[in-house]
Design a protein around this motif. Structure first.
Motif, mmCIF file in Angstrom:
data_model
loop_
_atom_site.group_PDB
_atom_site.id
_atom_site.type_symbol
_atom_site.label_atom_id
_atom_site.label_comp_id
_atom_site.label_asym_id
_atom_site.label_seq_id
_atom_site.Cartn_x
_atom_site.Cartn_y
_atom_site.Cartn_z
ATOM 1 N N PHE A 35 0.945 -1.262 -0.173
ATOM 2 C CA PHE A 35 0.076 0.008 0.018
ATOM 3 C C PHE A 35 1.061 1.041 0.143
ATOM 4 C CE2 PHE A 35 -4.301 -1.670 0.947
ATOM 5 C CZ PHE A 35 -3.945 -3.134 1.405
ATOM 6 N N ILE A 36 0.415 2.365 -0.799
ATOM 7 C CA ILE A 36 1.400 3.512 -0.681
ATOM 8 C C ILE A 36 -0.063 4.452 -0.300
ATOM 9 C CG2 ILE A 36 1.123 4.015 -3.333
ATOM 10 C CD1 ILE A 36 4.203 5.207 -2.523
ATOM 11 N N ASN A 37 0.451 5.257 0.761
ATOM 12 C CA ASN A 37 -0.532 6.161 1.123
ATOM 13 C C ASN A 37 -1.919 5.693 1.209
ATOM 14 O OD1 ASN A 37 1.659 8.091 1.406
ATOM 15 N ND2 ASN A 37 1.181 9.262 -0.496
ATOM 16 N N GLU A 38 -1.930 4.697 1.752
ATOM 17 C CA GLU A 38 -3.335 3.866 1.941
ATOM 18 C C GLU A 38 -3.972 3.413 0.716
ATOM 19 O OE1 GLU A 38 -3.990 2.643 5.089
ATOM 20 O OE2 GLU A 38 -2.141 3.663 5.579
ATOM 21 N N THR A 39 -3.423 3.552 -0.414
ATOM 22 C CA THR A 39 -3.795 2.989 -1.649
ATOM 23 C C THR A 39 -3.156 1.656 -1.840
ATOM 24 O OG1 THR A 39 -4.338 5.315 -2.593
ATOM 25 C CG2 THR A 39 -4.344 3.364 -4.208
ATOM 26 N N GLU A 40 -4.051 0.573 -2.237
ATOM 27 C CA GLU A 40 -3.514 -0.723 -2.566
ATOM 28 C C GLU A 40 -2.977 -0.613 -3.766
ATOM 29 O OE1 GLU A 40 -6.259 -4.033 -2.129
ATOM 30 O OE2 GLU A 40 -4.821 -5.481 -3.580
ATOM 31 N N LEU A 41 -1.666 -0.984 -4.060
ATOM 32 C CA LEU A 41 -0.909 -0.872 -5.277
ATOM 33 C C LEU A 41 -0.795 -2.338 -6.031
ATOM 34 C CD1 LEU A 41 0.598 1.186 -7.161
ATOM 35 C CD2 LEU A 41 2.603 0.638 -5.877
ATOM 36 N N VAL A 42 -0.271 -3.191 -5.238
ATOM 37 C CA VAL A 42 0.110 -4.350 -5.810
ATOM 38 C C VAL A 42 0.377 -5.537 -4.911
ATOM 39 C CG1 VAL A 42 2.706 -4.007 -5.724
ATOM 40 C CG2 VAL A 42 2.034 -5.217 -7.765
ATOM 41 N N THR A 43 0.303 -6.848 -5.427
ATOM 42 C CA THR A 43 0.722 -7.908 -4.501
ATOM 43 C C THR A 43 1.773 -8.488 -5.131
ATOM 44 O OG1 THR A 43 -1.538 -8.038 -3.700
ATOM 45 C CG2 THR A 43 0.015 -10.239 -3.423
ATOM 46 N N LEU A 44 2.752 -8.771 -4.207
ATOM 47 C CA LEU A 44 4.086 -9.318 -4.564
ATOM 48 C C LEU A 44 3.945 -10.788 -4.056
ATOM 49 C CD1 LEU A 44 6.430 -6.041 -3.621
ATOM 50 C CD2 LEU A 44 5.810 -7.109 -5.871
ATOM 51 N N LEU A 45 4.433 -11.715 -5.039
ATOM 52 C CA LEU A 45 4.510 -13.044 -4.410
ATOM 53 C C LEU A 45 6.066 -13.226 -4.114
ATOM 54 C CD1 LEU A 45 2.256 -14.647 -7.098
ATOM 55 C CD2 LEU A 45 1.911 -14.414 -4.685
ATOM 56 N N CYS A 46 6.538 -13.386 -3.154
ATOM 57 C CA CYS A 46 7.970 -13.277 -2.634
ATOM 58 C C CYS A 46 8.101 -14.042 -1.508
ATOM 59 C CB CYS A 46 8.306 -11.853 -2.169
ATOM 60 S SG CYS A 46 7.339 -11.285 -1.086
ATOM 61 N N THR A 47 9.484 -14.371 -1.176
ATOM 62 C CA THR A 47 9.922 -15.089 0.053
ATOM 63 C C THR A 47 9.356 -14.661 1.371
ATOM 64 O OG1 THR A 47 11.668 -15.950 -1.029
ATOM 65 C CG2 THR A 47 11.671 -16.447 1.177
ATOM 66 N N GLY A 48 9.439 -13.181 1.457
ATOM 67 C CA GLY A 48 8.776 -12.604 2.636
ATOM 68 C C GLY A 48 9.657 -11.945 3.566
ATOM 69 N N HIS A 49 11.149 -11.646 3.033
ATOM 70 C CA HIS A 49 11.929 -11.291 4.143
ATOM 71 C C HIS A 49 12.265 -9.810 3.713
ATOM 72 C CE1 HIS A 49 15.666 -13.415 2.132
ATOM 73 N NE2 HIS A 49 14.513 -13.023 1.133
ATOM 74 N N HIS A 50 13.096 -8.988 4.328
ATOM 75 C CA HIS A 50 13.317 -7.674 4.366
ATOM 76 C C HIS A 50 12.427 -6.743 3.377
ATOM 77 C CE1 HIS A 50 17.676 -8.536 5.136
ATOM 78 N NE2 HIS A 50 17.468 -9.801 4.596
#
Lengths: 263, 263
Positions: A35-50
């Motif tokens: 989310f950027i400034n409370e607007t949902e932007l994108v969902t990243l499929l990732c390992t989930g760290h950093h």
């Protein structure tokens, strides 16, 4: 076992033993919604760290952020798989452009492809960095030594920021873009100068990798994997040294060979 | 040399010979912009072949198309890197949803991730297909034998639709998703039944691969590469047999092991 892997019960087939039950380390894949400034932007499929670096790197690469000062805060909500970035700039215009021109192709994906390309035309990377062939080979060997997760799962791409002598930042992820975005985010958040650095990765060198490196002004890109025609073409235009197929002490220089100087 | 590769002049480093000029086959990467009913949707970075299948497969996987009858025409404009699909359905609503919820993560990218996930919950794949371990190993060997481009460039992912005895459709591309989308498009355009088929690929088994297979109702997914935790979880929910790490005659069954029957 690392926190990025999970032990999973599987059936293993080997012609000499037949089908047998076994335990295996599997790389974690998590959907993280940004989310950027409370607007949902994108969902990243990732390992989930950093996740702070991933968010900052992604937002910088996609044009939402210009300077670390733009960031008022990064809030990580692990439980719900969300990262909320508060930004002092008005990101509405970029958001509109971004959703309109989103670009995709799985492994060969590049958001805002033409937009990024247009912005980069003529922005050649200037750097005095010169490397000996052994620097290239040794940094790739360092990269392999650093990846415990890869050894456990064979499910990640490794990427590192290095100088001639050593690796400075190491990141891995299920997506080769995520790993690069984390490095980008780290350098962005910590204002690390990049004109004298190289990016070393296990992922293929496609056009999007080139665009990310060019945005940061990284002069040398190195992969154990191969490059595509479009990546080579862009590397020549942007004056980036592109090196692929670093294996068994050998490699291939696709462009910018004046930066590789043998004794 | 194939039409998907280009001969490029490079500098090759080998410790025994030093830096020497050489010619190399490099995989072609082209931006292809996809239009649906004259609206620009997305730019795919791909190898640039089988563009009708790539377009149809992408549009089906993303929910723009429901049936081959929806397609009134596919026009390929090679010179400008464009594919124009004319569709009898009103695609405005899907387009709005798509641009709003676009999802991305480089290699681990999945457009409309949650939307696709929601739609699939409870849609278990039903199939009587049973395979002997040798079927798995042999189809992977077939896949490797078929890829001239991989041998030339090491720059593509290979994917095939197969039954127990042979490979039926083979596609390769710089993006593992593109290769799958072409297979999806081929099956969609030719109304090929898939409940008795398996999908064999060199690309990693991430959640998006699972979602694409589930949409088509493919019961068995096979890769020479590994799977992620999320892919395994989805495979169990959707009752898809997930097989990874097919190498040197061995493999790992992550889920749906009742479909693998040893003599």
């Amino acid at each position: 076992m690392s926190e990025n892997t999970v032990e999973i019960d599987v059936l293993h087939f080997d012609p000499s033993t037949g089908l047998r039950r076994q335990s295996r380390s599997v790389i974690r894949e998590k959907p993280i919604t940004l989310f950027i400034n409370e607007t949902e932007l994108v969902t990243l499929l990732c390992t989930g760290h950093h996740l702070d670096e991933l968010a900052a790197g992604f937002l910088f690469a996609e044009g939402f952020l210009k300077s670390p000062k733009d960031i008022l805060g990064i809030e990580i909500d692990e439980a719900n798989g969300q990262v909320h970035v508060t930004c002092s700039r008005d990101t509405g215009a970029v958001n509109q452009l971004w959703t309109k021109r989103t670009v995709t192709s799985g492994c060969g994906k590049g958001t805002l492809f033409y937009f990024a390309l247009d912005a980069l035309r003529g922005k050649r990377v200037r750097s005095d960095l010169r490397l000996d062939p052994r620097n290239i080979v040794n940094r790739m060997e360092d990269l392999h030594r650093m990846s415990d997760t890869y050894r456990l799962t064979h499910g990640v791409h490794n990427t590192a920021l290095a100088d001639a002598g050593e690796i400075l930042v190491f990141r891995d992820d299920i997506g080769r873009h995520n790993a690069v975005d984390m490095i980008v985010g780290h350098c962005f958040l910590n204002a690390i100068p990049l004109r004298d650095k190289l990016l070393v990765t296990t992922g293929r060198l496609t056009s999007e990798m080139l665009i990310k490196a060019a945005k940061l002004g990284i002069p040398i890109l190195v992969s154990r994997n191969t490059a595509t025609t479009l990546a080579i073409e862009l590397a020549k235009t942007l004056h980036i040294t592109l090196i692929g197929h670093v294996r068994a002490g050998k490699f291939v220089v696709y462009s910018g060979e004046e930066r590789i100087v043998s004794d």
